[in-house]
Design a protein around this motif. Structure first.
Motif, PDB file in Angstrom:
ATOM      1  N   THR A 163      -4.980   6.647  -0.675  1.00  0.00           N
ATOM      2  CA  THR A 163      -4.346   5.394  -0.287  1.00  0.00           C
ATOM      3  C   THR A 163      -4.704   4.364  -1.342  1.00  0.00           C
ATOM      4  O   THR A 163      -5.871   4.219  -1.712  1.00  0.00           O
ATOM      5  CB  THR A 163      -4.829   4.914   1.096  1.00  0.00           C
ATOM      6  OG1 THR A 163      -4.503   5.915   2.060  1.00  0.00           O
ATOM      7  CG2 THR A 163      -4.170   3.598   1.487  1.00  0.00           C
ATOM      8  N   SER A 186       0.848  -1.186   0.000  1.00  0.00           N
ATOM      9  CA  SER A 186       0.000   0.000   0.000  1.00  0.00           C
ATOM     10  C   SER A 186       0.884   1.236   0.000  1.00  0.00           C
ATOM     11  O   SER A 186       2.064   1.177   0.360  1.00  0.00           O
ATOM     12  CB  SER A 186      -0.951   0.019   1.193  1.00  0.00           C
ATOM     13  OG  SER A 186      -0.252   0.210   2.396  1.00  0.00           O
ATOM     14  N   SER A 189       0.377   5.763   0.525  1.00  0.00           N
ATOM     15  CA  SER A 189      -0.467   6.938   0.755  1.00  0.00           C
ATOM     16  C   SER A 189       0.277   8.175   0.297  1.00  0.00           C
ATOM     17  O   SER A 189       1.501   8.251   0.408  1.00  0.00           O
ATOM     18  CB  SER A 189      -0.814   7.072   2.240  1.00  0.00           C
ATOM     19  OG  SER A 189      -1.546   5.957   2.672  1.00  0.00           O
TER      20      SER A 189
END
Length: 162
Positions: free
Chosen positions: A102, A27, A29
């Motif tokens: 995100t 992930s 962000s």
């Protein structure tokens, strides 16, 4: 060996081969800010912009952009994103909106570019929908906040809040 992953030893651009990398949960962000005058800021908050719901439209644009990142940025891999979230938060004391994104997936390459693309296109959409009332709007501090997963592990920005 060249430390730049998208440039080979002869200096030519190339797409990184991720075939031998492991599939991991990843992930990233990102954030960015758009500054505008008070009249324009208030119109966005009060949903009185003539073009419609500015924030909802910018969120959708950011999500769509993350999904199209490989079509926009040369040498990016097409990715099967499992999640894209875009948030737009008003900061009245600074007459700005904070845009965050995100992006998540299980894959062989990271999603930093997708997170940055989501933020940038959401900012551009905010600008486009408000430019008639404030052509002097500007963006600042677009950056990756963190990335999780992959061979290089977790990373978080060391820059202070803006």
């Amino acid at each position: 060996m060249n430390p730049l992953t998208h440039v080979d030893d002869s200096g030519a651009a190339n797409m990184v081969d991720v075939d031998n990398k492991s599939v991991t949960s990843r992930s990233a962000s990102a954030e960015g800010f758009i500054y505008m005058n008070k009249m324009t800021f208030d119109a966005v908050i009060e949903h009185s912009n003539k073009k419609g719901d500015v924030i909802a439209t910018a969120k959708i644009a950011g999500i769509m952009a993350a999904k199209k990142c490989a079509d926009l940025i040369p040498l990016c891999h097409p990715l099967m994103l499992s999640k894209v979230a875009v948030e737009i938060t008003p900061e009245a004391e600074k007459l700005r909106f904070r845009v965050t994104s995100t992006c998540k997936l299980s894959g062989k390459t990271g999603v930093e570019m997708e997170a940055l693309t989501a933020v940038n296109v959401a900012l551009l959409t905010l600008f486009d929908m408000c430019k008639a009332s404030d052509p002097e709007m500007h963006f600042e501090h677009v950056r990756v906040l963190q990335k999780l997963g992959g061979k290089s592990g977790n990373w978080q920005s060391s820059h202070k809040e803006h």
